[in-house]
Design a protein around this motif. Structure first.
Motif, PDB file in Angstrom:
ATOM      1  N   SER A   1       0.700  -1.256   0.024  1.00  0.00           N
ATOM      2  CA  SER A   1      -0.004  -0.154   0.034  1.00  0.00           C
ATOM      3  C   SER A   1       1.016   1.182   0.021  1.00  0.00           C
TER       4      SER A   1
ATOM      5  N   TRP B   1       1.824   1.779  -3.621  1.00  0.00           N
ATOM      6  CA  TRP B   1       0.944   1.968  -4.521  1.00  0.00           C
ATOM      7  C   TRP B   1       0.594   3.581  -4.296  1.00  0.00           C
TER       8      TRP B   1
ATOM      9  N   ALA C   1       0.417   6.658  -6.945  1.00  0.00           N
ATOM     10  CA  ALA C   1      -0.898   7.032  -7.341  1.00  0.00           C
ATOM     11  C   ALA C   1      -0.568   8.669  -7.207  1.00  0.00           C
TER      12      ALA C   1
ATOM     13  N   TYR D   1       0.606  10.025 -10.109  1.00  0.00           N
ATOM     14  CA  TYR D   1      -0.331  10.047 -11.067  1.00  0.00           C
ATOM     15  C   TYR D   1      -1.310  11.393 -10.932  1.00  0.00           C
ATOM     16  N   VAL D   2      -1.498  11.697  -9.653  1.00  0.00           N
ATOM     17  CA  VAL D   2      -2.415  12.790  -9.590  1.00  0.00           C
ATOM     18  C   VAL D   2      -1.581  14.166  -9.369  1.00  0.00           C
TER      19      VAL D   2
ATOM     20  N   TRP E   1     -13.325  21.332   0.308  1.00  0.00           N
ATOM     21  CA  TRP E   1     -13.475  19.938   0.455  1.00  0.00           C
ATOM     22  C   TRP E   1     -14.980  19.370  -0.306  1.00  0.00           C
ATOM     23  N   ASP E   2     -15.943  20.174  -0.526  1.00  0.00           N
ATOM     24  CA  ASP E   2     -17.173  19.670  -1.532  1.00  0.00           C
ATOM     25  C   ASP E   2     -16.864  20.037  -2.821  1.00  0.00           C
ATOM     26  N   GLY E   3     -15.505  20.491  -3.174  1.00  0.00           N
ATOM     27  CA  GLY E   3     -15.305  20.568  -4.760  1.00  0.00           C
ATOM     28  C   GLY E   3     -15.206  21.766  -5.414  1.00  0.00           C
TER      29      GLY E   3
ATOM     30  N   GLU F   1      -8.280  17.986  -2.320  1.00  0.00           N
ATOM     31  CA  GLU F   1      -8.265  17.120  -0.850  1.00  0.00           C
ATOM     32  C   GLU F   1      -7.698  15.937  -1.044  1.00  0.00           C
TER      33      GLU F   1
ATOM     34  N   SER G   1      -6.549  11.840  -0.359  1.00  0.00           N
ATOM     35  CA  SER G   1      -7.632  10.814  -0.511  1.00  0.00           C
ATOM     36  C   SER G   1      -6.984   9.980   0.731  1.00  0.00           C
ATOM     37  N   VAL G   2      -6.043  10.187   1.114  1.00  0.00           N
ATOM     38  CA  VAL G   2      -5.567   9.367   2.309  1.00  0.00           C
ATOM     39  C   VAL G   2      -5.235  10.445   3.750  1.00  0.00           C
TER      40      VAL G   2
END
Lengths: 217, 217
Positions: A47, A50, A54, A57-58, A118-120, A195, A197-198
């Motif tokens: 993990s 990975w 990741a 990539y972002v 956080w809501d985009g 935001e 993702s982890v």
């Protein structure tokens, strides 16, 4: 990485041996069992590997250093945004830029942090209130960067309070500004304006990433 | 004083205890099943729900490895789409409420697992050869279902974010999708035949009922 190659190389060999020696009814049982065992044993390593893939990539869209001191280009930066709370006793207006040696370089009154909320929705129009610490390098983990960066400031102005939960460290308070017990406010984590993702403990960072902590409500 | 409820266990130890508990539950239910009326398909569904919920909770220490997907797939094959969907709903809701965590994603999990059940029902003929389960085909469908289910559940982030976050989010999760898929492969290899036998005994057989009624008349 070498350990992983070794483990999965062995699993491939074991799978081939099972294919050749076991009757058809049991083949899948033993092969899948071997794979599960290998995957479970290597889960933490896999993990981490990975997550580092990741994050590249972002990647940074190139704008995350906009508004920060130019000499910070290509370095790691961490920002703390108090604007939606603005109760921090020291960083009350503008964004203070602090170097890797802990010195205050400048104050930018119009720095927006390039952070999408956080809501985009994009909060870029609003100037950030807080502090950025930059010119950092060679960090690979977000939590290490956070703790070392705040240690550069005098008087514990950005003291970090965190819990260790099932998913690693969880930041509850920065510089005396704590999340609300009823979750009406909390500390959000962003990387290059998006935001994360982890959680901070699992956040892998590249050489030119900008991390932002932002009190949300 | 020695506090028996305050023992800290490592993840592996927790797993061993959980496997022991699951073993007891499965053993007791299998004993009880032999005394069940042949046509009691509803009780069978209850037992399957207990297997699935128990399995999901007890395998929780392992990343994304749980038996629910395969159980729902088999239920689709033997009992049809509506009952598989109902089972998916009960299992997702109860296991989330009990341990794993309930939120908007539960609905997506119900839809995801329900979809797996529908797939089982639709492919029912292809997944069986001569009245017997074709384990290799089931393993293939179960493996693909692991990815499909996770992607359906990933759609739940659209409640909070916009579509641009979707691709990085899916990419970030591919490793965990692979764990789910490989877990399904193993559960299919080890459980499909014994669980299939169990379900076959309590399959709804309307024709037999009709015949016996005619005979008694």
């Amino acid at each position: 990485m070498q350990d992983l190659t070794l483990v999965f190389g062995m699993v491939v060999i074991i799978s081939i041996v099972i294919m050749k020696t076991t009757d058809e009814d049991n083949r899948l049982k033993f092969i899948s069992g071997a794979w599960i065992l290998a995957l479970v044993l290597t889960a933490p390593m896999l993990s981490e590997l990975w997550a580092s893939q990741a994050i590249s990539y972002v990647d940074d869209d190139g704008n995350s250093h906009d508004g920060l001191p130019q000499k910070w280009d290509g370095t790691q930066v961490i920002c703390f945004d108090f604007s939606s709370d603005s109760n921090h006793p020291v960083f009350m207006s503008g964004t203070t830029m602090i170097s890797a040696s802990g010195e205050s370089i400048s104050v930018n009154d119009a720095f927006n942090g390039s952070v999408a909320s956080w809501d985009g929705s994009f909060v870029g129009d609003e100037a950030m209130t807080g502090v950025c610490i930059g010119g950092l390098s060679e960090y690979t983990n977000g939590f290490d960067l956070t703790l070392d960066a705040v240690a550069l400031l005098p008087n514990q102005d950005l003291e970090i309070v965190y819990d260790i939960g099932d998913y690693g460290p969880f930041v509850t308070s920065i510089g005396g500004v704590a999340q609300a017990d009823d979750w009406s406010s909390w500390w959000g984590l962003y990387i290059n304006g998006a935001e994360a993702s982890v959680g901070i403990g699992d956040l892998q960072i590249d050489a030119d990433d900008v991390i932002t902590w932002r009190i949300e409500s | 004083m020695f506090d028996a409820h305050n023992i800290a266990l490592s993840a592996t130890e927790t797993l061993l205890f959980n496997v022991a508990i699951l073993g007891i539950i499965v053993f007791a239910l299998l004993k009880a099943e032999r005394k069940l009326d042949e046509s009691s398909s509803w009780i069978m569904l209850g037992i399957l729900a207990i297997f699935a919920i128990g399995g999901r909770i007890l395998f929780d220490p392992l990343p994304n490895i749980q038996p629910v997907t395969v159980i729902v797939l088999l239920t689709g094959i033997y009992f049809g789409a509506p009952r598989a969907f109902a089972l998916a709903g009960i299992v997702a809701l109860l296991s989330n409420l009990l341990v794993v965590g309930h939120g908007p994603w539960t609905l997506f999990q119900v839809i995801g697992w329900g979809g797996v059940g529908i797939t089982g029902a639709l492919l029912s003929d292809w997944l069986q050869t001569d009245q017997k389960l074709n384990v290799n085909r089931i393993a293939l469908v179960a493996f693909i279902s692991g990815f499909a289910f996770n992607w359906i559940v990933s759609l739940s982030i659209l409640i909070q974010t916009d579509i641009s976050v979707m691709l990085p989010y899916i990419f970030n999760g591919l490793l965990y999708d692979f764990y789910h898929a490989t877990g399904n492969l193993a559960f299919a290899a080890w459980m499909a035949v014994p669980l299939g036998d169990l379900m076959h005994r309590h399959r709804i057989t309307p024709n037999e009922n009709a015949v016996s009624r005619v005979v008694t008349n």
